[in-house]
Design an enzyme around this catalytic site. Structure first.
Site, PDB file in Angstrom:
ATOM      1  N   ASP A  74       0.969  -1.124   0.007  1.00 14.43           N
ATOM      2  CA  ASP A  74       0.036   0.070   0.026  1.00 14.43           C
ATOM      3  C   ASP A  74       1.013   1.277   0.156  1.00 14.43           C
ATOM      4  OD1 ASP A  74      -2.564   1.312   0.676  1.00 14.43           O
ATOM      5  OD2 ASP A  74      -3.176  -0.519   1.228  1.00 14.43           O
TER       6      ASP A  74
ATOM      7  N   GLU B  51      -6.920   3.492  -5.667  1.00 15.79           N
ATOM      8  CA  GLU B  51      -8.114   3.561  -4.502  1.00 15.79           C
ATOM      9  C   GLU B  51      -8.781   4.741  -5.288  1.00 15.79           C
ATOM     10  OE1 GLU B  51     -10.366   3.431  -0.625  1.00 15.79           O
ATOM     11  OE2 GLU B  51      -8.493   4.586  -0.762  1.00 15.79           O
TER      12      GLU B  51
ATOM     13  N   ASP C 286      -3.401   4.572  -1.993  1.00 13.60           N
ATOM     14  CA  ASP C 286      -4.467   4.876  -1.070  1.00 13.60           C
ATOM     15  C   ASP C 286      -5.101   6.150  -1.359  1.00 13.60           C
ATOM     16  OD1 ASP C 286      -5.924   4.483   1.436  1.00 13.60           O
ATOM     17  OD2 ASP C 286      -4.928   6.217   2.033  1.00 13.60           O
TER      18      ASP C 286
ATOM     19  N   HIS D  83     -11.139  -3.878   3.330  1.00 15.22           N
ATOM     20  CA  HIS D  83     -11.215  -3.614   4.455  1.00 15.22           C
ATOM     21  C   HIS D  83     -12.137  -2.381   4.900  1.00 15.22           C
ATOM     22  CE1 HIS D  83      -8.391  -0.966   2.927  1.00 15.22           C
ATOM     23  NE2 HIS D  83      -8.277  -0.307   3.826  1.00 15.22           N
ATOM     24  N   ASP D  84     -12.588  -1.710   4.073  1.00 15.48           N
ATOM     25  CA  ASP D  84     -13.644  -0.385   4.116  1.00 15.48           C
ATOM     26  C   ASP D  84     -14.849  -0.874   4.142  1.00 15.48           C
ATOM     27  OD1 ASP D  84     -11.192   1.252   4.945  1.00 15.48           O
ATOM     28  OD2 ASP D  84     -11.007   1.733   2.615  1.00 15.48           O
TER      29      ASP D  84
HETATM   30  C1  NOJ Z   1      -8.519   4.517   2.454  1.00 11.65           C
HETATM   31  C2  NOJ Z   1      -8.262   3.366   3.240  1.00 11.65           C
HETATM   32  O1  NOJ Z   1      -8.575   2.181   2.440  1.00 11.65           O
HETATM   33  C3  NOJ Z   1      -9.014   3.539   4.370  1.00 11.65           C
HETATM   34  O2  NOJ Z   1      -8.941   2.275   5.281  1.00 11.65           O
HETATM   35  C4  NOJ Z   1      -8.524   4.450   5.241  1.00 11.65           C
HETATM   36  O3  NOJ Z   1      -8.928   5.042   6.463  1.00 11.65           O
HETATM   37  C5  NOJ Z   1      -8.313   5.960   4.485  1.00 11.65           C
HETATM   38  N1  NOJ Z   1      -8.011   5.672   2.987  1.00 11.65           N
HETATM   39  C6  NOJ Z   1      -7.313   6.915   4.808  1.00 11.65           C
HETATM   40  O4  NOJ Z   1      -6.149   6.518   4.668  1.00 11.65           O
END
Ligand code: NOJ
Ligand code: CA
Length: 533
Positions: A101, A269, A204, A329-330
């Site tokens: 990442d 992302e 990210d 994971h989100d």
């Molecule tokens: C996206 C990430 O996937 C998430 O887990 C994170 O909290 C935010 N970006 C901030 O980096």
């Protein structure tokens, strides 16, 4: 051979590992790098091609590693740089690629860069972050909000009497990529890892990196429902993400560094509507794989999914390679979103649509969302905005390896950092390996099928007209013609097949075993891949 045939990331499958939750090797209840290395053979056997590891860098863990205090080291909790080298070597020996990442939008407030930057107004690194004077009333310089609490996206720093910008927590100050010094330092971070053998980066929130130069106020969101929606949605993020002309320049800076090394991949992302998302491919000079999250966000019905896929296919620029994601994971686990029965259909689609699939650890088992009692909440989002289902702990619970007390994630007797999901004793790698009808065995079989058939990993896509609740499409490559048929309803649906006899290569629920002709009567929650006899 053309690029298309040689780029591993076009026909490979990516598997995301949340390192805190995959395998603990030293009994502290938190997953680590040696733990991942220990489980590589499982991943080879599963049949994936690359692992993406969420941040394992030194970090105060305000946002569980997305607040990086050193981009070129490993958090002691996860291991050492030597452990990382050993992981990369062990993965490569097994033919697996390793993606890390990269967190370019913000660092931790504990990063030495920020410590220097905040120390005085004339520090050489002052401009590596966004510092501004207070507004006339002493408040923040504009109305931008911070992502997790919906409060001001600016914090006043007493030392110098200026505010700094943070799109996320106040512990995550935003970095200024228009500063050449910061830019050079971050691009060197990429080189550092590429030289160590890393095969790519998942970048990210890459679409947030460039902000309006004048830092204009964001407009109010007329559809905002107070108390019902994430407080951050109060504003439309017109000026704080995407839409800045030089975001594409940013993409090209990253791509140029990736191009210095052979076969490296950038995955962005990028959480945007399809029309905007596809601009991040550039002219094959920006992001190789801008994450397509629309399988997650589109309502789960045949009509909507089919039209999303068709629209995406039609919007892709020349030379662009599609991709799909089902979980991360989100987001709440796929099983929690669409139910267990349809999650099998979803896995079949993810692994048979045209494009690189990214799987989330544990989805191959059908892991559910975990149940997190209030006193065990970890995610800052849930702490700031409790009870709205925004917290991300439920999808981050430990991997379920066996039926032992800590599910094989940790030694028995160790309390994992998040509670195990309630069904870990019956739903785990060991029990599912022994069960021919399990989600795990379905996933393995799908991955094998995908690898074996060029139509699936490299072929063309074309939709097939079909009945209500059915999404059917062709995957073709040279002479090979495969048909994928998915039933989004829990009841039997019929469709007319193209001429000829059709053999099932795989059936998500195992209800179709014989060849069919003319009419296919497909059980509820069933999805199949058919081959012309
Ligand atoms: C996206 C990430 O996937 C998430 O887990 C994170 O909290 C935010 N970006 C901030 O980096
Ligand atoms: Ca550990």
């Amino acid at each position: 051979m053309t690029n298309q045939e040689t780029n591993w990331w076009r026909f490979g499958v990516v598997y995301q590992i949340y390192p805190r939750s995959f395998q603990d090797s030293n009994g502290d209840g938190i997953g680590d790098l040696p733990g991942i290395t220990r489980r590589l053979d499982y991943l080879v056997d599963l049949g994936i091609d690359a692992i993406w590891i969420s941040p394992m860098y030194p970090s105060p863990m305000a946002d569980f590693g997305y607040d990086v205090s050193n981009y070129v080291d490993v958090h002691p909790m996860f291991g050492t740089l030597d452990d990382m080298d050993a992981l990369i070597a062990a993965a490569h020996e097994r033919g697996l690629r390793v993606i890390l990442d990269l967190v370019p939008n913000h660092s931790s407030d504990q990063h030495p860069w920020f410590q220097e930057s905040r120390s005085s107004r004339d520090n050489p690194k002052r401009d590596w972050y966004f510092w501004r004077d207070p507004a006339a009333d002493g408040g923040p310089p504009n109305n931008w909000l911070s992502r997790f609490d919906g409060q001001a996206g600016w914090t006043l720093d007493e030392t110098t009497g200026q505010y700094y910008l943070h799109s996320f927590l106040k512990e995550q100050p935003d970095l200024n990529w228009r500063n050449p010094g910061l830019r050079a330092a971050m691009l060197d971070v990429m080189r550092f890892w590429f030289r160590r053998g890393v095969d790519g980066f998942r970048v990210d929130v890459s679409y947030r990196v460039m902000k309006d130069e004048a830092l204009r106020d964001n407009p109010l969101n007329p559809h905002y429902l107070p108390g019902k929606m994430d407080p951050h949605k109060r504003l439309v993020e017109r000026y704080s993400k995407d839409l800045q002309p030089d975001i594409h320049e940013f993409n090209r800076w990253l791509r140029a560094v990736a191009n210095e090394f052979p076969q490296r991949v950038l995955i962005g992302e990028i959480n945007l509507p399809l029309e905007r998302l596809v601009t991040y491919f550039g002219r094959n000079d920006e992001i190789h794989l801008p994450f397509n999250f629309h399988l997650i966000f589109t309502p789960w019905n045949a009509e909507a999914i089919r039209s999303m896929v068709d629209r995406y296919e039609s919007l892709l620029p020349e030379d662009a390679w599609p991709n799909y994601v089902l979980g991360n994971h989100d987001q709440h686990r796929v099983v929690a979103r669409i139910g267990e029965a349809q999650s099998r259909v979803a896995m079949l689609l993810l692994l048979t649509l045209r494009g690189t699939p990214t799987m989330y650890y544990g989805d191959e088992l059908g892991m559910p969302d975990g149940v997190i009692p209030p006193e065990r909440v970890q995610d800052p989002w849930e702490k700031f905005v409790p009870g709205m289902g925004l917290g991300r702990d439920p999808e981050r619970t430990p991997m379920q390896w066996d039926d032992s007390a800590a599910a094989g994630f940790s030694a028995p007797g160790v309390e994992p950092w998040l509670p195990l999901a309630p069904n870990h004793q019956s739903l785990n790698v060991a029990s599912e390996t022994a069960d021919p009808g399990s989600m795990l065995n379905l996933t393995r079989a799908l991955l094998q099928l995908r690898r074996k058939h060029p139509a699936l990993h490299a072929g063309d896509y074309a939709p097939l007209d079909s009945a209500a609740d059915i999404f059917a499409f062709w995957r073709t490559h040279d002479e090979e013609q495969l048909l994928v048929v998915a039933n989004f309803s829990s009841e039997t649906r019929e469709i007319t097949l193209p001429q000829g006899k059709w053999h099932p290569l795989i059936s998500a629920r195992g209800t179709l075993v014989e060849a069919v002709e003319a009419r296919l009567s497909l059980s509820g929650d069933e999805a199949v891949v058919l081959k012309a006899a």
